[in-house]
Motif scaffolding. Structure first.
Motif, PDB file in Angstrom:
ATOM      1  N   ALA A  46      53.332  25.108 -44.327  1.00  0.00           N
ATOM      2  CA  ALA A  46      53.224  23.721 -44.785  1.00  0.00           C
ATOM      3  C   ALA A  46      54.607  23.068 -44.907  1.00  0.00           C
ATOM      4  CB  ALA A  46      52.502  23.647 -46.125  1.00  0.00           C
ATOM      5  N   ARG A  47      55.650  23.869 -45.177  1.00  0.00           N
ATOM      6  CA  ARG A  47      57.005  23.339 -45.358  1.00  0.00           C
ATOM      7  C   ARG A  47      58.021  24.188 -44.587  1.00  0.00           C
ATOM      8  NH1 ARG A  47      58.079  22.799 -51.534  1.00  0.00           N
ATOM      9  NH2 ARG A  47      59.858  21.639 -50.792  1.00  0.00           N
ATOM     10  N   PRO A  48      57.930  24.230 -43.261  1.00  0.00           N
ATOM     11  CA  PRO A  48      58.789  25.142 -42.493  1.00  0.00           C
ATOM     12  C   PRO A  48      60.285  24.851 -42.627  1.00  0.00           C
ATOM     13  CG  PRO A  48      57.661  23.635 -41.019  1.00  0.00           C
ATOM     14  CD  PRO A  48      57.077  23.437 -42.379  1.00  0.00           C
ATOM     15  N   GLU A  49      60.692  23.591 -42.647  1.00  0.00           N
ATOM     16  CA  GLU A  49      62.122  23.268 -42.741  1.00  0.00           C
ATOM     17  C   GLU A  49      62.705  23.702 -44.086  1.00  0.00           C
ATOM     18  OE1 GLU A  49      64.205  22.294 -40.338  1.00  0.00           O
ATOM     19  OE2 GLU A  49      62.446  22.611 -39.088  1.00  0.00           O
ATOM     20  N   TYR A  50      61.940  23.480 -45.145  1.00  0.00           N
ATOM     21  CA  TYR A  50      62.397  23.884 -46.475  1.00  0.00           C
ATOM     22  C   TYR A  50      62.625  25.399 -46.521  1.00  0.00           C
ATOM     23  CZ  TYR A  50      62.237  25.277 -51.350  1.00  0.00           C
ATOM     24  OH  TYR A  50      62.520  25.856 -52.564  1.00  0.00           O
ATOM     25  N   LYS A  52      63.020  27.505 -44.028  1.00  0.00           N
ATOM     26  CA  LYS A  52      64.071  27.941 -43.101  1.00  0.00           C
ATOM     27  C   LYS A  52      65.420  27.840 -43.806  1.00  0.00           C
ATOM     28  CE  LYS A  52      65.972  26.982 -38.533  1.00  0.00           C
ATOM     29  NZ  LYS A  52      65.918  26.127 -37.357  1.00  0.00           N
ATOM     30  N   GLU A  53      65.666  26.728 -44.461  1.00  0.00           N
ATOM     31  CA  GLU A  53      66.914  26.531 -45.203  1.00  0.00           C
ATOM     32  C   GLU A  53      66.991  27.462 -46.413  1.00  0.00           C
ATOM     33  OE1 GLU A  53      70.641  24.978 -45.555  1.00  0.00           O
ATOM     34  OE2 GLU A  53      69.218  24.636 -43.930  1.00  0.00           O
ATOM     35  N   PHE A  54      65.862  27.638 -47.098  1.00  0.00           N
ATOM     36  CA  PHE A  54      65.797  28.531 -48.260  1.00  0.00           C
ATOM     37  C   PHE A  54      66.185  29.957 -47.871  1.00  0.00           C
ATOM     38  CE2 PHE A  54      63.292  31.630 -50.684  1.00  0.00           C
ATOM     39  CZ  PHE A  54      63.693  31.337 -51.979  1.00  0.00           C
ATOM     40  N   ASP A  55      65.616  30.468 -46.780  1.00  0.00           N
ATOM     41  CA  ASP A  55      65.910  31.830 -46.321  1.00  0.00           C
ATOM     42  C   ASP A  55      67.363  31.973 -45.883  1.00  0.00           C
ATOM     43  OD1 ASP A  55      63.359  32.719 -46.853  1.00  0.00           O
ATOM     44  OD2 ASP A  55      62.636  32.414 -44.812  1.00  0.00           O
ATOM     45  N   LYS A  56      67.878  30.951 -45.204  1.00  0.00           N
ATOM     46  CA  LYS A  56      69.259  30.989 -44.741  1.00  0.00           C
ATOM     47  C   LYS A  56      70.207  31.072 -45.938  1.00  0.00           C
ATOM     48  CE  LYS A  56      70.348  27.858 -41.682  1.00  0.00           C
ATOM     49  NZ  LYS A  56      70.854  26.617 -41.067  1.00  0.00           N
ATOM     50  N   ASN A  57      69.979  30.248 -46.953  1.00  0.00           N
ATOM     51  CA  ASN A  57      70.836  30.255 -48.138  1.00  0.00           C
ATOM     52  C   ASN A  57      70.683  31.539 -48.945  1.00  0.00           C
ATOM     53  OD1 ASN A  57      72.080  27.819 -47.657  1.00  0.00           O
ATOM     54  ND2 ASN A  57      70.461  26.665 -48.647  1.00  0.00           N
ATOM     55  N   ARG A  58      69.469  32.086 -48.975  1.00  0.00           N
ATOM     56  CA  ARG A  58      69.256  33.339 -49.699  1.00  0.00           C
ATOM     57  C   ARG A  58      70.068  34.457 -49.045  1.00  0.00           C
ATOM     58  NH1 ARG A  58      63.286  35.510 -50.128  1.00  0.00           N
ATOM     59  NH2 ARG A  58      63.588  35.390 -47.902  1.00  0.00           N
ATOM     60  N   ARG A  59      70.077  34.504 -47.724  1.00  0.00           N
ATOM     61  CA  ARG A  59      70.863  35.527 -47.022  1.00  0.00           C
ATOM     62  C   ARG A  59      72.359  35.285 -47.200  1.00  0.00           C
ATOM     63  NH1 ARG A  59      66.910  34.532 -43.116  1.00  0.00           N
ATOM     64  NH2 ARG A  59      68.348  33.217 -41.977  1.00  0.00           N
ATOM     65  N   ARG A  60      72.771  34.025 -47.157  1.00  0.00           N
ATOM     66  CA  ARG A  60      74.199  33.695 -47.267  1.00  0.00           C
ATOM     67  C   ARG A  60      74.771  34.041 -48.633  1.00  0.00           C
ATOM     68  NH1 ARG A  60      74.135  27.662 -44.664  1.00  0.00           N
ATOM     69  NH2 ARG A  60      74.584  28.252 -42.519  1.00  0.00           N
ATOM     70  N   ASN A  61      73.935  34.072 -49.658  1.00  0.00           N
ATOM     71  CA  ASN A  61      74.428  34.272 -51.019  1.00  0.00           C
ATOM     72  C   ASN A  61      74.050  35.615 -51.618  1.00  0.00           C
ATOM     73  OD1 ASN A  61      75.773  31.726 -51.340  1.00  0.00           O
ATOM     74  ND2 ASN A  61      73.746  30.830 -51.217  1.00  0.00           N
ATOM     75  N   ASN A  62      73.421  36.479 -50.845  1.00  0.00           N
ATOM     76  CA  ASN A  62      73.067  37.814 -51.320  1.00  0.00           C
ATOM     77  C   ASN A  62      74.174  38.773 -50.885  1.00  0.00           C
ATOM     78  OD1 ASN A  62      72.077  40.463 -51.445  1.00  0.00           O
ATOM     79  ND2 ASN A  62      69.985  39.804 -51.167  1.00  0.00           N
TER      80      ASN A  62
END
Length: 182
Positions: A46-50, A52-62
């Protein structure tokens, strides 16, 4: 056998069909794994762009994820390059690398570089990378450090560094041939 009713599909199922959740008395969630997957899939589609960005930031900050990725990169470089199979160029193992990454002094260095990376808007030139202090030695805890990608690239591209490495490799090959090592 313990059974539990899923609050989404209202079906009485075996307890092992529910994911773990320490917030509940029985240690299991109130939604079965099948329903949980369907809900997650529905929410993400339902919210693919959200997401996609959420996963990218989660990986960048883990940090642990980043450390494992950096280890994979250095292992790939090691296995592709001239270092593979060289006794004088050892490769650190993943457990030793993760222990090194989690040392207080190393974490402090990494955090400083990672903050610059985040503040730059995740510009690749500020990405924290692993650098060998002495290119004539392998990847060991006493020979690696965190550096920005741009700093690491400029060090590797220096003419002196390349010349020194070339001379060392020539000397190693000469010694091997004298000893009759293939």
């Amino acid at each position: 056998m313990d059974m539990h009713i899923c609050r989404v599909c209202n079906i009485n199922k075996k307890l092992d069909l529910f994911p773990k959740n320490s917030r509940y008395k029985n240690g299991k969630d109130t939604i079965c794994k099948d329903c949980s997957c369907k809900l997650s899939h529905r929410t993400r589609t339902a919210r693919p762009e959200y997401y996609k960005e959420f996963d990218k930031n989660r990986r960048r900050n883990n940090h642990q994820y980043i450390f494992r990725r950096r280890y994979s990169s250095l292992k790939l470089r090691y296995n592709r390059g001239y270092l593979k199979g060289r006794d004088d160029m050892p490769l650190i193992d993943i457990d030793e690398f993760m222990s090194w990454c989690n040392r207080a002094d190393v974490i402090a260095d990494f955090n400083k570089l990672h903050k610059e990376y985040v503040d730059s808007g995740y510009s690749n030139k500020y990405l924290p990378t692993i650098d060998r202090i002495d290119n004539l030695k392998g990847y060991t805890t006493d020979n690696i450090r965190w550096l920005r990608r741009s700093d690491n690239s400029s060090l590797g591209a220096s003419k002196d560094s390349r010349e020194k490495l070339k001379n060392h490799l020539t000397e190693v090959e000469r010694l091997k041939s004298q000893k009759g090592i293939a």
